[in-house]
Design a protein around this motif. Structure first.
Motif, mmCIF file in Angstrom:
data_model
loop_
_atom_site.group_PDB
_atom_site.id
_atom_site.type_symbol
_atom_site.label_atom_id
_atom_site.label_comp_id
_atom_site.label_asym_id
_atom_site.label_seq_id
_atom_site.Cartn_x
_atom_site.Cartn_y
_atom_site.Cartn_z
ATOM 1 N N LYS A 1 -3.599 -4.924 7.947
ATOM 2 C CA LYS A 1 -4.958 -5.529 6.953
ATOM 3 C C LYS A 1 -3.376 -6.904 6.999
ATOM 4 O O LYS A 1 -4.020 -7.879 6.658
ATOM 5 C CB LYS A 1 -6.300 -6.174 6.190
ATOM 6 C CG LYS A 1 -7.133 -4.545 6.906
ATOM 7 C CD LYS A 1 -7.211 -4.367 5.232
ATOM 8 C CE LYS A 1 -9.299 -3.145 5.807
ATOM 9 N NZ LYS A 1 -9.602 -3.128 4.527
ATOM 10 N N SER B 1 -2.964 8.163 5.733
ATOM 11 C CA SER B 1 -3.662 7.521 6.447
ATOM 12 C C SER B 1 -4.394 6.096 5.443
ATOM 13 O O SER B 1 -5.240 5.253 6.185
ATOM 14 C CB SER B 1 -5.071 8.069 6.733
ATOM 15 O OG SER B 1 -6.406 7.648 7.613
ATOM 16 N N SER B 2 -4.890 5.836 5.106
ATOM 17 C CA SER B 2 -5.620 4.854 3.905
ATOM 18 C C SER B 2 -4.825 3.674 3.259
ATOM 19 O O SER B 2 -4.718 2.235 3.948
ATOM 20 C CB SER B 2 -5.933 5.517 2.545
ATOM 21 O OG SER B 2 -6.202 4.360 1.095
ATOM 22 N N ALA B 3 -2.804 4.419 3.567
ATOM 23 C CA ALA B 3 -2.246 3.139 3.356
ATOM 24 C C ALA B 3 -2.495 2.426 4.827
ATOM 25 O O ALA B 3 -1.497 0.852 4.641
ATOM 26 C CB ALA B 3 -0.769 3.551 3.476
ATOM 27 N N LYS C 1 -4.422 2.108 7.673
ATOM 28 C CA LYS C 1 -5.050 1.503 7.319
ATOM 29 C C LYS C 1 -5.502 0.282 6.475
ATOM 30 O O LYS C 1 -5.589 -1.302 6.946
ATOM 31 C CB LYS C 1 -6.773 1.518 6.515
ATOM 32 C CG LYS C 1 -7.274 2.747 7.970
ATOM 33 C CD LYS C 1 -7.965 3.645 7.145
ATOM 34 C CE LYS C 1 -9.006 4.611 8.152
ATOM 35 N NZ LYS C 1 -10.028 5.459 7.462
ATOM 36 N N ALA C 2 -4.334 0.311 5.715
ATOM 37 C CA ALA C 2 -4.400 -1.422 4.486
ATOM 38 C C ALA C 2 -3.108 -1.923 5.309
ATOM 39 O O ALA C 2 -3.272 -4.330 5.217
ATOM 40 C CB ALA C 2 -3.669 -1.125 3.074
ATOM 41 N N GLN D 1 -2.846 11.540 9.889
ATOM 42 C CA GLN D 1 -3.828 12.041 9.603
ATOM 43 C C GLN D 1 -4.148 11.931 8.123
ATOM 44 O O GLN D 1 -5.507 12.683 7.712
ATOM 45 C CB GLN D 1 -4.062 13.772 10.510
ATOM 46 C CG GLN D 1 -4.593 13.097 11.639
ATOM 47 C CD GLN D 1 -4.895 14.458 12.972
ATOM 48 O OE1 GLN D 1 -5.221 15.229 12.087
ATOM 49 N NE2 GLN D 1 -4.522 14.461 13.842
ATOM 50 N N ASP D 2 -3.049 12.069 6.882
ATOM 51 C CA ASP D 2 -3.650 13.582 5.549
ATOM 52 C C ASP D 2 -4.388 11.500 4.778
ATOM 53 O O ASP D 2 -4.211 10.434 5.985
ATOM 54 C CB ASP D 2 -2.182 13.084 5.455
ATOM 55 C CG ASP D 2 -1.142 14.364 5.583
ATOM 56 O OD1 ASP D 2 -2.019 15.125 6.315
ATOM 57 O OD2 ASP D 2 -0.531 14.344 5.321
ATOM 58 N N GLU D 3 -5.088 12.258 4.008
ATOM 59 C CA GLU D 3 -5.968 10.459 3.099
ATOM 60 C C GLU D 3 -5.038 9.924 2.769
ATOM 61 O O GLU D 3 -5.317 8.783 3.069
ATOM 62 C CB GLU D 3 -6.520 11.765 2.175
ATOM 63 C CG GLU D 3 -7.719 10.760 1.985
ATOM 64 C CD GLU D 3 -8.753 11.347 0.972
ATOM 65 O OE1 GLU D 3 -9.644 10.879 0.358
ATOM 66 O OE2 GLU D 3 -8.291 12.538 0.674
ATOM 67 N N LYS D 4 -3.588 10.106 1.861
ATOM 68 C CA LYS D 4 -3.444 9.285 1.223
ATOM 69 C C LYS D 4 -2.394 8.034 2.452
ATOM 70 O O LYS D 4 -2.443 6.865 2.154
ATOM 71 C CB LYS D 4 -2.339 10.034 0.661
ATOM 72 C CG LYS D 4 -1.226 9.101 -0.246
ATOM 73 C CD LYS D 4 -0.468 9.978 -1.394
ATOM 74 C CE LYS D 4 0.556 9.299 -2.056
ATOM 75 N NZ LYS D 4 1.203 10.043 -2.707
ATOM 76 N N PRO E 1 0.500 -1.084 0.080
ATOM 77 C CA PRO E 1 0.247 0.128 0.315
ATOM 78 C C PRO E 1 0.320 1.255 -0.172
ATOM 79 O O PRO E 1 0.764 1.980 -0.005
ATOM 80 C CB PRO E 1 -0.630 -0.913 1.520
ATOM 81 C CG PRO E 1 -0.850 -1.691 1.640
ATOM 82 C CD PRO E 1 0.538 -2.001 1.212
#
Length: 243
Positions: free
Chosen positions: A228, A220-222, A224-225, A215-218, A183
């Motif tokens: 997992k 933060s998404s990485a 979360k991945a 807190q940056d969207e990019k 990610p």
């Protein structure tokens, strides 16, 4: 102009500077009152710090790995200046403990270029602590830069030019790290260090520095991945790159 005229102009400038400094000190004092009332952190690593201003807002104590005069002390003085109280501690655990018990407002701990095992103890303490990295300090040392971390109960808000430190645990095996970091293909990973995990016999710990704020969207998404794909992930802190 005559010497007398020049001196009069200097005296007039000095008077203006003194008036402005007094006005600034009054405002800093007001900031301290508001911060204490609303529970805000005194030190703001995303803003330029003046030691005297910190002292006006609150009596600030900085714990560091002693003794006085060593590299950790130099890093602390570079970050916080001369108008705060410095409290040397005998080991890394005591620095973390002083901040955790709020005997100190902030702590300075080594993160790189240490030859006595202190860096390993620093990251071991992060595994057992809820304290956050809120800034870093780079100190020139023997032709290289020694990196120190500022720890506290509070994190740092996004500044637009941040890095994030984290730790993750993976099952030991071929390609495990490469798969977990998939990610992060579009995110700069500036540092990776590994050591055997205490969490399981077949696991490996990895400490990472990555570009961006948690807190940056990019990012933060990485993250979360990544959760997992890993057995354990912990954000150690997001803070300004240059702080």
């Amino acid at each position: 102009m005559t010497l007398s005229e020049i001196r009069k102009k200097i005296d007039a400038l000095d008077a203006r500077l003194l008036r402005l400094l007094n006005e600034r000190a009054d405002l800093v004092h007001e900031i301290g009152l508001v911060k204490r009332k609303e529970g805000f952190a005194i030190y703001a690593p995303d803003r330029e710090i003046m030691s005297a201003s910190l002292a006006l807002e609150k009596e600030v104590t900085i714990a560091y790995l002693g003794p006085e005069g060593n590299w950790a002390y130099q890093a602390a003085r570079e970050k916080f200046g001369a108008s705060v109280h410095y409290a040397p501690r005998a080991n890394i655990a005591e620095v973390f403990g002083a901040v955790d018990r709020r005997e100190a407002d902030y702590g300075i701990v080594p993160a790189e270029n240490s030859t006595d095992g202190a860096v390993s103890r620093t990251f071991d303490m992060f595994l057992d602590s809820e304290l956050k990295i809120c800034a870093q300090v780079l100190v020139p040392r023997a032709g290289a830069l020694s990196r120190f971390l500022v720890i506290s109960h509070d994190g740092c808000p996004p500044t637009g030019n941040d890095k994030t430190s984290l730790v993750l645990a993976l099952q030991d095996g071929p390609g495990a790290l490469l798969s977990a970091l998939e990610p992060f293909q579009k995110i700069n990973v500036s540092k990776i260090e590994s050591r055997p995990a205490r969490l399981g016999a077949n696991e490996q710990l990895f400490f990472l520095d990555v570009e961006g704020h948690a807190q940056d969207e990019k990012l933060s998404s990485a993250l979360k991945a990544l959760e997992k794909r890993s057995s354990f992930v912990k954000i150690l802190g997001s803070y300004p790159k240059g702080a």
